[in-house]
Scaffold this active site. Structure first.
Site, PDB file in Angstrom:
ATOM      1  N   THR A  32      40.696  39.555  37.553  1.00 46.03           N
ATOM      2  CA  THR A  32      39.745  40.634  37.848  1.00 46.03           C
ATOM      3  C   THR A  32      38.485  40.105  38.503  1.00 46.03           C
ATOM      4  O   THR A  32      37.895  40.764  39.359  1.00 46.03           O
ATOM      5  CB  THR A  32      39.379  41.373  36.548  1.00 46.03           C
ATOM      6  OG1 THR A  32      40.516  42.119  36.133  1.00 46.03           O
ATOM      7  CG2 THR A  32      38.215  42.319  36.745  1.00 46.03           C
ATOM      8  N   TYR A  46      42.090  48.993  39.443  1.00 44.62           N
ATOM      9  CA  TYR A  46      41.737  48.184  40.614  1.00 44.62           C
ATOM     10  C   TYR A  46      42.877  47.182  40.840  1.00 44.62           C
ATOM     11  O   TYR A  46      43.851  47.134  40.076  1.00 44.62           O
ATOM     12  CB  TYR A  46      40.425  47.434  40.369  1.00 44.62           C
ATOM     13  CG  TYR A  46      40.449  46.633  39.095  1.00 44.62           C
ATOM     14  CD1 TYR A  46      39.953  47.160  37.899  1.00 44.62           C
ATOM     15  CD2 TYR A  46      41.033  45.366  39.055  1.00 44.62           C
ATOM     16  CE1 TYR A  46      40.018  46.453  36.723  1.00 44.62           C
ATOM     17  CE2 TYR A  46      41.111  44.645  37.871  1.00 44.62           C
ATOM     18  CZ  TYR A  46      40.596  45.195  36.708  1.00 44.62           C
ATOM     19  OH  TYR A  46      40.680  44.499  35.538  1.00 44.62           O
ATOM     20  N   THR A 112      41.694  37.699  32.763  1.00 45.89           N
ATOM     21  CA  THR A 112      41.342  37.687  31.334  1.00 45.89           C
ATOM     22  C   THR A 112      42.553  37.856  30.440  1.00 45.89           C
ATOM     23  O   THR A 112      42.508  37.515  29.260  1.00 45.89           O
ATOM     24  CB  THR A 112      40.348  38.810  31.016  1.00 45.89           C
ATOM     25  OG1 THR A 112      40.966  40.064  31.339  1.00 45.89           O
ATOM     26  CG2 THR A 112      39.061  38.629  31.800  1.00 45.89           C
ATOM     27  N   ASP A 113      43.655  38.380  30.973  1.00 48.66           N
ATOM     28  CA  ASP A 113      44.809  38.675  30.100  1.00 48.66           C
ATOM     29  C   ASP A 113      45.360  37.435  29.417  1.00 48.66           C
ATOM     30  O   ASP A 113      45.789  37.504  28.263  1.00 48.66           O
ATOM     31  CB  ASP A 113      45.940  39.343  30.906  1.00 48.66           C
ATOM     32  CG  ASP A 113      45.589  40.769  31.288  1.00 48.66           C
ATOM     33  OD1 ASP A 113      46.379  41.392  32.026  1.00 48.66           O
ATOM     34  OD2 ASP A 113      44.518  41.251  30.861  1.00 48.66           O
ATOM     35  N   LYS A 185      41.380  37.615  23.143  1.00 49.02           N
ATOM     36  CA  LYS A 185      40.923  38.870  23.760  1.00 49.02           C
ATOM     37  C   LYS A 185      41.032  39.965  22.702  1.00 49.02           C
ATOM     38  O   LYS A 185      42.095  40.203  22.143  1.00 49.02           O
ATOM     39  CB  LYS A 185      41.766  39.183  24.991  1.00 49.02           C
ATOM     40  CG  LYS A 185      41.201  40.308  25.857  1.00 49.02           C
ATOM     41  CD  LYS A 185      41.977  40.445  27.168  1.00 49.02           C
ATOM     42  CE  LYS A 185      41.341  41.495  28.078  1.00 49.02           C
ATOM     43  NZ  LYS A 185      42.077  41.640  29.364  1.00 49.02           N
ATOM     44  N   GLU A 307      54.972  32.426   1.956  1.00 55.30           N
ATOM     45  CA  GLU A 307      55.896  33.566   2.026  1.00 55.30           C
ATOM     46  C   GLU A 307      57.328  33.153   2.331  1.00 55.30           C
ATOM     47  O   GLU A 307      58.216  33.980   2.460  1.00 55.30           O
ATOM     48  CB  GLU A 307      55.416  34.545   3.116  1.00 55.30           C
ATOM     49  CG  GLU A 307      54.224  35.375   2.693  1.00 55.30           C
ATOM     50  CD  GLU A 307      54.572  36.372   1.592  1.00 55.30           C
ATOM     51  OE1 GLU A 307      53.649  36.825   0.902  1.00 55.30           O
ATOM     52  OE2 GLU A 307      55.783  36.664   1.424  1.00 55.30           O
TER      53      GLU A 307
HETATM   54  N1  DAS Z   1      45.309  41.761  35.012  1.00 54.00           N
HETATM   55  C1  DAS Z   1      44.165  41.058  34.478  1.00 54.00           C
HETATM   56  C2  DAS Z   1      44.374  39.567  34.671  1.00 54.00           C
HETATM   57  O1  DAS Z   1      44.530  39.121  35.805  1.00 54.00           O
HETATM   58  C3  DAS Z   1      42.878  41.401  35.113  1.00 54.00           C
HETATM   59  C4  DAS Z   1      41.754  40.652  34.450  1.00 54.00           C
HETATM   60  O2  DAS Z   1      41.248  41.186  33.477  1.00 54.00           O
HETATM   61  O3  DAS Z   1      41.405  39.533  34.859  1.00 54.00           O
HETATM   62  O4  DAS Z   1      44.343  38.881  33.658  1.00 54.00           O
END
Ligand code: DAS
Length: 350
Positions: A32, A46, A112-113, A185, A307
């Site tokens: 992103t 986006y 970020t994923d 995250k 467990e």
């Molecule tokens: N799809 C997500 C990624 O590329 C967009 C982001 O949050 O960076 O990880």
């Protein structure tokens, strides 16, 4: 050596380092932070990974005031598409650059994923104490109040700082500094999504300066026993998710597909459903698949012989690593051994 030649050399070195500024490499991978939307109000829907590294750097001219920055586009993907090939390419490039005297630190711009996975992978395979800071953004570069530029600015300061040396791979967004081992995250879309839920941030970025209040107690980077420099593939390790009414289909499918390791993201303290799941994992173990009991809960220690009778089953427990990070450590452990006592040591060490 002529005086002119000596002057030229000194100018070149001075120019390379800048007047006391650190040399920071920014390696771009997509996400992103490099995304673009149809309008300045597009913050979902986006396209990630559309803007190149030069554009990212040119959008933050202030970078020149805090470091001598060079950029490199290693690859350009939305990070949900991250895979072992990209990880090996990135890790090898990072280690090559960090071995250079004219590189003081590295920033990696990333989606970020899977930031939490890439950063932990690097935490285990980077062979240097120099700072490596992974950064992303939750709003695309074209959005009002895009968070990418300030996150990138802070990441470059952090990567060039003495304070970040020896701290392991860091994840820095939203003025907060997290350790690669523990960060995850926490929200699908808000700017403050990256947290270390119970163990906490390492520190903050404030007023263009890093402030650390703690550091990881686990081995990482230069102290790590893992080395991917001669590897072109990594062992296949998969994750099965635990839930009420779970069956054994996924476990059997992963075994049939040749998985070398399976991480079980169990309910609670890594509990195994009986009669469906525990026998399936036992059969997988008997075929040589290494089994790690983790938990879908997200916090806390998965206790050995809690467990499940891990000694009897010859299972490994993940300690506090969540399933996606346990997968990474198991994958790297399997590049060195299939001995479950050794692998359990690794989970209590990293
Ligand atoms: N799809 C997500 C990624 O590329 C967009 C982001 O949050 O960076 O990880």
């Amino acid at each position: 050596m002529s005086v002119l030649f000596a002057l030229l050399i000194s100018f070149d070195v001075a120019n390379a380092r800048g007047p006391g500024l650190p040399n920071v490499m920014v390696l771009a991978t997509g996400g992103t932070i490099a995304g673009s939307g149809a309008s300045s109000t597009t913050v979902v829907g986006y396209t990630a990974a559309t803007v190149g590294i030069e554009t990212l750097l040119n959008a933050v001219p202030e970078l020149k005031t805090v470091a001598n920055v060079k950029g490199e586009q290693v690859f350009q993907i939305a990070s949900e598409n991250m895979n072992n090939d990209y990880w090996l390419k990135l890790a090898k490039r990072v280690n090559t650059l960090l071995a250079q005297d004219d590189v003081d630190g590295i920033v990696i711009t990333h989606g970020t994923d899977t930031i939490e996975e890439t950063s932990y992978f690097l935490d285990l395979v980077v062979k240097s104490k120099k700072p490596v800071v992974v950064v992303g953004a939750m709003r695309p570069s074209t959005a009002i109040s895009a968070d990418g530029p300030i996150n990138l600015f802070n990441a470059v300061i952090l990567a060039g700082s003495d304070e970040a040396v020896g701290k392991g791979v860091l994840v820095a967004l939203n003025d907060q500094i997290n350790a690669a081992r523990d960060v995850t995250k926490n929200n699908t879309s808000t700017a403050d999504t990256f947290r270390t839920p119970e163990l906490g941030f390492l520190g903050y970025m404030q007023g263009n300066k890093p402030y650390f209040y703690r550091q990881s107690t686990r081995r990482h980077t230069a102290d790590s026993e893992f080395d991917v420099s001669s590897l072109d593939v990594l062992p296949q390790v998969d994750i099965v998710y635990g839930y009420a009414n779970m069956n054994r289909v996924a476990i059997d499918a992963f075994v049939a597909a040749g998985a070398k390791g399976i991480v079980h993201a169990g309910v609670g303290d890594g509990s195994l459903a009986r009669p469906a799941v525990e026998p399936a994992l036992d059969e997988a173990r008997k075929k040589g698949v290494v089994i790690v009991r983790s938990s879908r809960v997200g916090n806390g220690i998965v206790a050995r012989n809690g467990e499940a009778k891990d000694d009897e089953h010859d299972f490994v427990v993940s300690d506090t690593l969540n399933p996606q990070k346990a997968r990474i450590l198991l994958m790297l452990a399997l590049t060195k051994t299939t001995d479950t006592k050794e692998i359990q040591r690794m989970f209590f060490t990293y």
